[in-house]
Write a protein that holds these residues in place. Structure first.
Motif, PDB file in Angstrom:
ATOM      1  N   ALA A   6       9.739  -8.034   5.024  1.00 44.71           N
ATOM      2  CA  ALA A   6       9.792  -7.694   6.444  1.00 44.71           C
ATOM      3  C   ALA A   6      10.552  -8.744   7.231  1.00 44.71           C
ATOM      4  CB  ALA A   6       8.386  -7.575   6.995  1.00 44.71           C
ATOM      5  N   PRO A  11       9.031  -4.877  10.848  1.00 45.06           N
ATOM      6  CA  PRO A  11       8.497  -4.939   9.492  1.00 45.06           C
ATOM      7  C   PRO A  11       9.143  -3.890   8.601  1.00 45.06           C
ATOM      8  CG  PRO A  11       6.800  -4.300  11.066  1.00 45.06           C
ATOM      9  CD  PRO A  11       8.064  -4.506  11.831  1.00 45.06           C
ATOM     10  N   TRP A  78       3.529   1.160  10.465  1.00 43.33           N
ATOM     11  CA  TRP A  78       4.023   0.329  11.559  1.00 43.33           C
ATOM     12  C   TRP A  78       4.188   1.153  12.833  1.00 43.33           C
ATOM     13  CZ3 TRP A  78       3.722  -3.998  13.653  1.00 43.33           C
ATOM     14  CH2 TRP A  78       4.589  -4.388  14.669  1.00 43.33           C
ATOM     15  N   ASN A 100       2.210  -7.116   8.455  1.00 40.95           N
ATOM     16  CA  ASN A 100       2.916  -7.548   7.241  1.00 40.95           C
ATOM     17  C   ASN A 100       1.934  -8.030   6.181  1.00 40.95           C
ATOM     18  OD1 ASN A 100       5.567  -6.980   7.988  1.00 40.95           O
ATOM     19  ND2 ASN A 100       5.868  -8.970   8.941  1.00 40.95           N
ATOM     20  N   LEU A 105       3.590  -7.990   2.735  1.00 42.74           N
ATOM     21  CA  LEU A 105       5.006  -8.248   2.982  1.00 42.74           C
ATOM     22  C   LEU A 105       5.167  -9.630   3.602  1.00 42.74           C
ATOM     23  CD1 LEU A 105       5.964  -4.815   4.560  1.00 42.74           C
ATOM     24  CD2 LEU A 105       6.420  -5.579   2.234  1.00 42.74           C
TER      25      LEU A 105
END
Length: 159
Positions: A6, A11, A78, A100, A105
């Motif tokens: 991300a 992200p 997201w 994230n 991520l």
């Protein structure tokens, strides 16, 4: 082609949506990656003067889904997280670090100092929301941020 982690501004989508985050009917527990995000979303829902039904309508998801993401039973996309933040009058960027983390991520290193500062500030604001926005005196005390204190009890300074 391998997709990168991300970015600080937006992200990335998980590589394998099925592997991204726990989505079972079990609630997240402290220490699990998605727990801080569900805590922050739950805090935002509780502190805004809007009903769950209104929040669901404005975020374009069902009321039961709002309950599931705020209880940690589901981890939102997201897009849903952004709409949730905007509806609750919070900057989506403040939830990016938590989102994230919930999706395993990592953001790539910032290219500029100002970008690093902005990303760190947003992450701290997100963690502050996840902690239910504790008052600063309590936060200072629990984080050992007093003028005379150099760390937790029993901590010895290296000087």
């Amino acid at each position: 082609m391998k997709r990168g982690p991300a970015s600080p501004r937006h992200p990335a989508a998980p590589k394998n949506p099925g592997d991204a985050a726990p989505s079972s009917a079990n609630r997240l527990l402290p220490g699990q990656a998605g727990y801080p995000l569900s805590c922050a979303l739950s805090y935002l829902r509780r502190t805004r003067e809007t009903t769950v039904g209104s929040l669901a309508f404005l975020t374009r998801v069902s009321a039961s889904y709002i309950y599931r993401i705020t209880s940690g039973e589901r981890t939102p996309t997201w897009e849903v997280t952004q709409r949730f933040a905007i509806t609750c009058e919070t900057e989506p960027e403040d939830l990016m670090f938590l989102w994230n983390r919930a999706h395993s991520l990592e953001a790539p290193p910032a290219r500029r100092f100002t970008e690093s500062v902005r990303t760190l500030q947003a992450a701290l604001r997100g963690l502050y929301l996840a902690a239910s926005s504790p008052d600063l005196a309590r936060l200072r005390k629990s984080a050992f941020l007093t003028p005379r204190s150099r760390g937790p009890p029993g901590h010895r300074s290296s000087s």
